[in-house]
Design a protein around this motif. Structure first.
Motif, PDB file in Angstrom:
ATOM      1  N   UNK A 242       0.924  -1.276   0.162  1.00  4.77           N
ATOM      2  CA  UNK A 242      -0.089  -0.071  -0.003  1.00  4.77           C
ATOM      3  C   UNK A 242       0.833   1.165   0.088  1.00  4.77           C
ATOM      4  N   UNK A 243       2.101   1.121  -0.226  1.00  3.18           N
ATOM      5  CA  UNK A 243       2.879   2.293   0.014  1.00  3.18           C
ATOM      6  C   UNK A 243       2.886   3.230  -1.366  1.00  3.18           C
ATOM      7  N   UNK A 244       2.034   2.736  -2.365  1.00  2.00           N
ATOM      8  CA  UNK A 244       1.786   3.557  -3.444  1.00  2.00           C
ATOM      9  C   UNK A 244       0.738   4.753  -2.843  1.00  2.00           C
ATOM     10  N   UNK A 245      -0.107   4.362  -1.867  1.00  4.12           N
ATOM     11  CA  UNK A 245      -0.916   5.317  -1.313  1.00  4.12           C
ATOM     12  C   UNK A 245      -0.267   6.480  -0.308  1.00  4.12           C
ATOM     13  N   UNK A 246       0.894   6.315  -0.075  1.00  4.00           N
ATOM     14  CA  UNK A 246       1.509   7.324   0.435  1.00  4.00           C
ATOM     15  C   UNK A 246       1.632   6.777   2.207  1.00  4.00           C
ATOM     16  N   UNK A 247       2.544   7.182   2.869  1.00  2.97           N
ATOM     17  CA  UNK A 247       2.724   7.216   4.383  1.00  2.97           C
ATOM     18  C   UNK A 247       3.100   8.571   5.179  1.00  2.97           C
ATOM     19  N   UNK A 248       2.368   8.882   5.979  1.00  2.00           N
ATOM     20  CA  UNK A 248       2.494   9.991   6.968  1.00  2.00           C
ATOM     21  C   UNK A 248       3.431   9.670   7.937  1.00  2.00           C
ATOM     22  N   UNK A 249       4.543   9.894   8.072  1.00  2.00           N
ATOM     23  CA  UNK A 249       5.446   9.514   9.118  1.00  2.00           C
ATOM     24  C   UNK A 249       6.991   9.709   9.086  1.00  2.00           C
ATOM     25  N   UNK A 250       7.752   9.190   9.902  1.00  2.00           N
ATOM     26  CA  UNK A 250       9.189   9.668   9.487  1.00  2.00           C
ATOM     27  C   UNK A 250      10.042   8.325   9.495  1.00  2.00           C
ATOM     28  N   UNK A 251      11.035   8.442   8.530  1.00  2.76           N
ATOM     29  CA  UNK A 251      12.012   7.418   8.553  1.00  2.76           C
ATOM     30  C   UNK A 251      13.183   7.649   9.311  1.00  2.76           C
ATOM     31  N   UNK A 252      13.984   6.687   9.587  1.00  2.00           N
ATOM     32  CA  UNK A 252      15.210   7.079  10.327  1.00  2.00           C
ATOM     33  C   UNK A 252      15.962   8.127   9.603  1.00  2.00           C
ATOM     34  N   UNK A 253      16.436   9.144  10.158  1.00  3.42           N
ATOM     35  CA  UNK A 253      17.190  10.253   9.781  1.00  3.42           C
ATOM     36  C   UNK A 253      18.457   9.822   9.024  1.00  3.42           C
ATOM     37  N   UNK A 254      19.155   8.933   9.694  1.00  7.10           N
ATOM     38  CA  UNK A 254      20.574   8.437   8.997  1.00  7.10           C
ATOM     39  C   UNK A 254      20.209   7.789   7.916  1.00  7.10           C
ATOM     40  N   UNK A 255      19.122   7.227   7.462  1.00  7.18           N
ATOM     41  CA  UNK A 255      18.859   6.476   6.100  1.00  7.18           C
ATOM     42  C   UNK A 255      18.109   7.584   5.232  1.00  7.18           C
ATOM     43  N   UNK A 256      17.982   8.846   5.342  1.00 10.36           N
ATOM     44  CA  UNK A 256      17.285   9.496   4.420  1.00 10.36           C
ATOM     45  C   UNK A 256      18.345  10.155   3.887  1.00 10.36           C
ATOM     46  N   UNK A 257      18.211  10.443   2.420  1.00  8.89           N
ATOM     47  CA  UNK A 257      19.201  10.916   1.558  1.00  8.89           C
ATOM     48  C   UNK A 257      18.427  12.308   1.006  1.00  8.89           C
ATOM     49  N   UNK A 258      18.974  13.284   0.963  1.00  8.65           N
ATOM     50  CA  UNK A 258      18.416  14.523   0.381  1.00  8.65           C
ATOM     51  C   UNK A 258      19.119  14.442  -1.184  1.00  8.65           C
ATOM     52  N   UNK A 259      18.197  15.058  -2.281  1.00  8.92           N
ATOM     53  CA  UNK A 259      18.883  14.909  -3.651  1.00  8.92           C
ATOM     54  C   UNK A 259      19.721  16.244  -3.693  1.00  8.92           C
ATOM     55  N   UNK A 260      19.374  17.154  -2.862  1.00 11.40           N
ATOM     56  CA  UNK A 260      20.257  18.339  -2.840  1.00 11.40           C
ATOM     57  C   UNK A 260      20.480  18.982  -4.321  1.00 11.40           C
ATOM     58  N   UNK A 261      18.937  19.461  -4.826  1.00  9.37           N
ATOM     59  CA  UNK A 261      19.249  20.051  -6.129  1.00  9.37           C
ATOM     60  C   UNK A 261      19.908  21.339  -6.209  1.00  9.37           C
ATOM     61  N   UNK A 262      21.013  21.499  -6.742  1.00 11.60           N
ATOM     62  CA  UNK A 262      21.709  22.991  -6.711  1.00 11.60           C
ATOM     63  C   UNK A 262      20.950  23.899  -7.490  1.00 11.60           C
ATOM     64  N   UNK A 263      19.921  23.645  -8.553  1.00 17.28           N
ATOM     65  CA  UNK A 263      19.404  24.736  -9.227  1.00 17.28           C
ATOM     66  C   UNK A 263      18.392  24.216  -9.875  1.00 17.28           C
ATOM     67  N   UNK A 264      17.818  24.893 -10.580  1.00 14.76           N
ATOM     68  CA  UNK A 264      16.532  24.637 -11.473  1.00 14.76           C
ATOM     69  C   UNK A 264      17.028  23.985 -12.837  1.00 14.76           C
ATOM     70  N   UNK A 265      16.372  23.080 -13.143  1.00 16.50           N
ATOM     71  CA  UNK A 265      16.651  22.057 -14.489  1.00 16.50           C
ATOM     72  C   UNK A 265      17.718  20.834 -14.099  1.00 16.50           C
ATOM     73  N   UNK A 266      17.905  20.841 -12.845  1.00 21.15           N
ATOM     74  CA  UNK A 266      18.581  19.583 -12.303  1.00 21.15           C
ATOM     75  C   UNK A 266      17.154  18.539 -11.953  1.00 21.15           C
ATOM     76  N   UNK A 267      18.175  16.999 -11.994  1.00 19.04           N
ATOM     77  CA  UNK A 267      17.000  16.063 -11.851  1.00 19.04           C
ATOM     78  C   UNK A 267      17.640  14.879 -11.327  1.00 19.04           C
TER      79      UNK A 267
END
Length: 303
Positions: free
Chosen positions: A151-176
């Motif tokens: 059911x993960x396609x329906x979304x989950x409101x909660x938090x995951x362990x911070x040490x296992x979460x990665x930020x894409x860190x887009x440096x600017x518009x047009x990045x992907x």
């Protein structure tokens, strides 16, 4: 493991530039015009978005099938990619909700195989709304979020362990980022202050018939988007006809082996039939409670 399932070992590749300044300007203009037909979800997922954006914008449609882009993404994925075989899923646009307490998009997996998330807005002007992904399996994430993995396609409101979460860190518009969205659990965090935040999501497929189909036709059949049921049927018909044509049966094969080969050939069609029949049943389908459309139905051929 992933290669045997979907034809590529790549899970996610983040932070690469796909649009020039001129390309960003053109895409941002198209997204501004599309805001008048913005949709609002009624579940725990994205609250403000546009589905089937390729149907409404020639610019977005052409971007999804641009040969140079497809060649680059294919090299990144290690598999030949083409536009998704369900046109409704070839392009989405996500917007930030005006209510900053609402998620831009909660933790989830996607209903298709490969997708590329393009940051259209300059991320340095946005407070919050980070694109994040979970370094782990969908089953692990579901356990942390307390939702069934299917059911993960329906979304989950909660938090995951911070040490296992990665930020894409887009440096600017047009990045992907390019990801196998049906396997990578990801989200866009809440805004801390309202501002424009627009992303365009393009959908792709390997087109291979010897791997499992990642398309969640069971969920898609409930969406109620114009023409989507026909697109699902055409997708399933293509998969079934190609797989049946590829069957090689030994002359000495038993009746059971022959039947099993035919069943494998039509399994995608059988899934689609079941999903569409359920969607046609008002006691089983969400179609009696359609998603909310704002603005008139319009077609944009913006460039």
């Amino acid at each position: 493991m992933l290669r045997s399932l979907v034809g590529s070992e790549m899970c996610i590749r983040d932070r690469f530039q796909v649009l020039s300044k001129q390309g960003v300007h053109a895409l941002a203009r198209v997204c501004e015009l599309l805001e008048s037909v913005m949709m609002h979800g009624e579940d725990d997922r994205a609250s403000s978005y546009i589905a089937g954006a390729g149907h409404r914008s020639k610019f977005i449609r052409d971007l999804c099938k641009d040969p140079s882009l497809l060649a680059h993404l294919s090299e990144v994925a290690g598999a030949r990619l083409g536009p998704y075989t369900i046109p409704d899923c070839q392009a989405y646009v996500n917007f930030a909700p005006e209510d900053v307490t609402e998620a831009v998009d909660t933790w989830h997996v996607d209903s298709l195989g490969f997708d590329m998330v393009i940051m259209v807005t300059d991320p340095t002007t946005v407070k919050g709304g980070r694109f994040e992904w979970f370094h782990g399996t969908a089953t692990e994430a579901a356990g942390f979020l307390g939702v069934p993995a299917d059911k993960l396609h329906l979304g989950g409101n909660g938090e995951l362990p911070a040490e296992r979460v990665r930020d894409a860190g887009f440096p600017g518009a047009g990045w992907a980022v390019l990801q196998q969205g049906s396997h990578v659990v990801h989200r866009a965090t809440c805004m801390t202050e309202y501002s424009k935040r627009t992303t365009v999501i393009l959908g792709f497929t390997t087109g291979r018939i010897d791997t499992a189909d990642p398309t969640n036709v069971e969920y898609m059949a409930t969406w109620g988007h114009p023409g989507l049921h026909a697109e699902i049927a055409r997708h399933a018909a293509w998969r079934a006809s190609a797989r049946l044509a590829a069957i090689q049966i030994d002359p000495d094969a038993t009746a059971a082996e022959c039947a099993a080969a035919l069943c494998q050939g039509i399994e995608d069609a059988q899934r689609a039939i079941a999903a569409l029949e359920k969607a046609a049943d008002p006691t089983q389908s969400k179609l009696s409670q359609p998603r909310v459309y704002l603005g008139s139905a319009m077609h944009l051929n913006s460039s």
